[in-house]
Scaffold this motif. Structure first.
Motif, PDB file in Angstrom:
ATOM      1  N   UNK A  47       0.808  -1.221   0.000  1.00  0.00           N
ATOM      2  CA  UNK A  47       0.000   0.000   0.000  1.00  0.00           C
ATOM      3  C   UNK A  47       0.842   1.273   0.000  1.00  0.00           C
ATOM      4  N   UNK A  48       2.085   1.170   0.392  1.00  0.00           N
ATOM      5  CA  UNK A  48       2.953   2.345   0.365  1.00  0.00           C
ATOM      6  C   UNK A  48       3.285   2.778  -1.061  1.00  0.00           C
ATOM      7  N   UNK A  49       3.090   1.907  -2.018  1.00  0.00           N
ATOM      8  CA  UNK A  49       3.468   2.113  -3.413  1.00  0.00           C
ATOM      9  C   UNK A  49       4.979   2.171  -3.568  1.00  0.00           C
ATOM     10  N   UNK A  50       5.609   2.875  -2.658  1.00  0.00           N
ATOM     11  CA  UNK A  50       7.063   3.006  -2.645  1.00  0.00           C
ATOM     12  C   UNK A  50       7.434   3.425  -1.228  1.00  0.00           C
ATOM     13  N   UNK A  51       8.227   2.611  -0.549  1.00  0.00           N
ATOM     14  CA  UNK A  51       8.555   2.910   0.852  1.00  0.00           C
ATOM     15  C   UNK A  51       9.636   3.984   0.902  1.00  0.00           C
ATOM     16  N   UNK A  52       9.216   5.202   1.180  1.00  0.00           N
ATOM     17  CA  UNK A  52      10.131   6.338   1.255  1.00  0.00           C
ATOM     18  C   UNK A  52      10.864   6.295   2.592  1.00  0.00           C
ATOM     19  N   UNK A  53      12.171   6.513   2.551  1.00  0.00           N
ATOM     20  CA  UNK A  53      12.984   6.468   3.771  1.00  0.00           C
ATOM     21  C   UNK A  53      13.798   7.744   3.899  1.00  0.00           C
ATOM     22  N   UNK A  54      13.733   8.347   5.076  1.00  0.00           N
ATOM     23  CA  UNK A  54      14.437   9.600   5.364  1.00  0.00           C
ATOM     24  C   UNK A  54      15.215   9.426   6.665  1.00  0.00           C
ATOM     25  N   UNK A  55      16.421   9.946   6.682  1.00  0.00           N
ATOM     26  CA  UNK A  55      17.251   9.929   7.887  1.00  0.00           C
ATOM     27  C   UNK A  55      17.371  11.334   8.446  1.00  0.00           C
ATOM     28  N   UNK A  73      17.239   9.164  13.635  1.00  0.00           N
ATOM     29  CA  UNK A  73      15.862   8.758  13.353  1.00  0.00           C
ATOM     30  C   UNK A  73      15.706   8.389  11.884  1.00  0.00           C
ATOM     31  N   UNK A  74      15.142   7.212  11.638  1.00  0.00           N
ATOM     32  CA  UNK A  74      14.814   6.769  10.277  1.00  0.00           C
ATOM     33  C   UNK A  74      13.299   6.794  10.140  1.00  0.00           C
ATOM     34  N   UNK A  75      12.798   7.597   9.200  1.00  0.00           N
ATOM     35  CA  UNK A  75      11.369   7.754   8.974  1.00  0.00           C
ATOM     36  C   UNK A  75      10.972   6.991   7.714  1.00  0.00           C
ATOM     37  N   UNK A  76       9.814   6.331   7.782  1.00  0.00           N
ATOM     38  CA  UNK A  76       9.326   5.560   6.639  1.00  0.00           C
ATOM     39  C   UNK A  76       7.923   6.036   6.282  1.00  0.00           C
ATOM     40  N   UNK A  77       7.770   6.464   5.015  1.00  0.00           N
ATOM     41  CA  UNK A  77       6.551   7.102   4.529  1.00  0.00           C
ATOM     42  C   UNK A  77       5.941   6.338   3.359  1.00  0.00           C
ATOM     43  N   UNK A  78       4.636   6.508   3.131  1.00  0.00           N
ATOM     44  CA  UNK A  78       4.059   6.068   1.860  1.00  0.00           C
ATOM     45  C   UNK A  78       4.460   7.031   0.746  1.00  0.00           C
TER      46      UNK A  78
END
Length: 372
Positions: A215-223, A314-319
């Motif tokens: 459902x994320x379509x693409x797992x976006x990752x930000x540090x 911190x590692x953030x994971x977004x749709x």
């Protein structure tokens, strides 16, 4: 007094850029806090001093709650161990936060990231400013979400980078090796943990393990690497304002020997005492929406101390921005009177509307509620 004169763009959590890097609002330049402390350890400008009602009060800091924060064994969770899945369900319902042990990321990988970050933040300001945030995106070294000259500022500096998708990276604001190499190795391992954790969250919501990731379509990752300098008036400032995260999940590595993170529970604040080599995980607004409020993105903040600087990773994971989020039917049925609390929203629209609100508390998730 030195300052970072680059203009950053605003994003979540003072930490997390979105996938496309489109600007939402501009952030005005502010002084570098680490440099202020280097120049004068006793200086605390008025712009950082909080109103008394915003500051930690010992009566509302429940140290005994620290020992009650759930601890999840990732090695059991990834094997589908039912008792551990039940513990995850309870942790997400009652806390929205948990510490995670046996996650499989080698201690030397974690320490390598910490050591490289330490060395970067000890560089002269002129060196760090070589990768300062330009005016057209949120990646790089500096500050975000500063909207006015009257705004009370957080006692911190940070480095923010998009890791995935690769096309959204900005190589010109990445730090030099060996920090760059340490980031690549560490965040790649954390990404594997996040993907497996999303599978477990799918399971406890009554779905196949691969549903949430899909459902994320693409797992976006930000540090986001945050540097919280020592402060001569720790009872007057905050390292990070109270907020919930606008992502799906956040995986945090903090200093093993220094407590700064606090989570809000029943109107009180619980310090999160580090467990060596453990990760701290919190669910974000996206999980709250998907679960129809069964799991809540918890409000948290960072306090400072008088004697020592603190780093967090911190590692953030977004749709993907185009992903649509709304409560799952089975989660609505589990709600009181089977009422749906949140509407269907495009995630990019949620981010955009949220940026019109204050960076404080949980006000931003109101946009996703039915009737808002």
């Amino acid at each position: 007094m030195s300052s970072n004169k680059n203009v950053a763009l605003v994003q979540e959590d003072k930490d997390a850029p979105i996938s496309s890097q489109k600007p939402f609002r501009s952030s005005i330049p502010v002084p570098n806090v680490q440099e202020m402390v280097r120049s004068d350890p006793l200086l605390v400008p008025k712009r950082y001093i909080r109103n008394e009602e915003d500051m930690p009060k010992e009566a509302h800091i429940c140290h005994h709650l620290s020992s009650e924060i759930p601890v999840i064994d990732f090695s059991l969770l990834s094997k589908g161990h039912q008792e551990e899945l039940n513990k995850l369900d309870l942790a997400c319902k009652e806390w929205g936060f948990f510490q995670m042990v046996n996650h499989g990321v080698a201690p030397e990988v974690m320490q390598g990231m910490k050591d490289a970050a330490d060395k970067f933040f000890e560089l002269p300001l002129e060196e760090k400013n070589k990768i300062a945030m330009p005016s057209d995106h949120t990646q790089g070294y500096g500050h975000v979400h500063v909207l006015s000259e009257e705004q009370i500022l957080d006692w911190s500096d940070r480095l923010i980078l998009v890791l995935y998708p690769h096309r959204n990276r900005k190589p010109e604001v990445w730090p030099p090796t060996p920090f760059k190499e340490a980031i690549e190795i560490y965040t790649s391992e954390v990404r594997k943990v996040a993907q497996e954790l999303l599978g477990s969250l799918s399971s406890i919501m009554g779905m196949d393990k691969d549903v949430l990731l899909g459902l994320h379509q693409e797992l976006v990752q930000v540090l986001s690497v945050g540097y919280y300098p020592s402060c001569s008036m720790p009872d007057k400032v905050l390292g990070l304002s109270p907020h919930s995260d606008m992502d799906t999940i956040t995986i945090l590595m903090q200093d093993d020997n220094l407590t700064g993170l606090q989570v809000k529970r029943d109107g009180n604040w619980a310090p999160v005492k580090p467990i060596p080599n453990a990760f701290i995980v919190n669910i974000g607004d996206v999980i709250e929406v998907w679960s129809n409020g069964r799991y809540k993105s918890i409000e948290h903040r960072v306090v400072t101390n008088e004697s020592k600087a603190r780093l967090s990773h911190a590692s953030f994971f977004f749709p993907h921005e185009d992903a649509e989020i709304e409560p799952f039917h089975q989660m609505v049925l589990k709600s009181p009177r089977s009422l749906q609390i949140y509407k269907k929203v495009r995630y990019g629209d949620y981010l955009k509307e949220s940026m019109k609100m204050r960076f404080y508390g949980k006000e931003r998730i109101e946009y996703a509620k039915i009737g808002s």
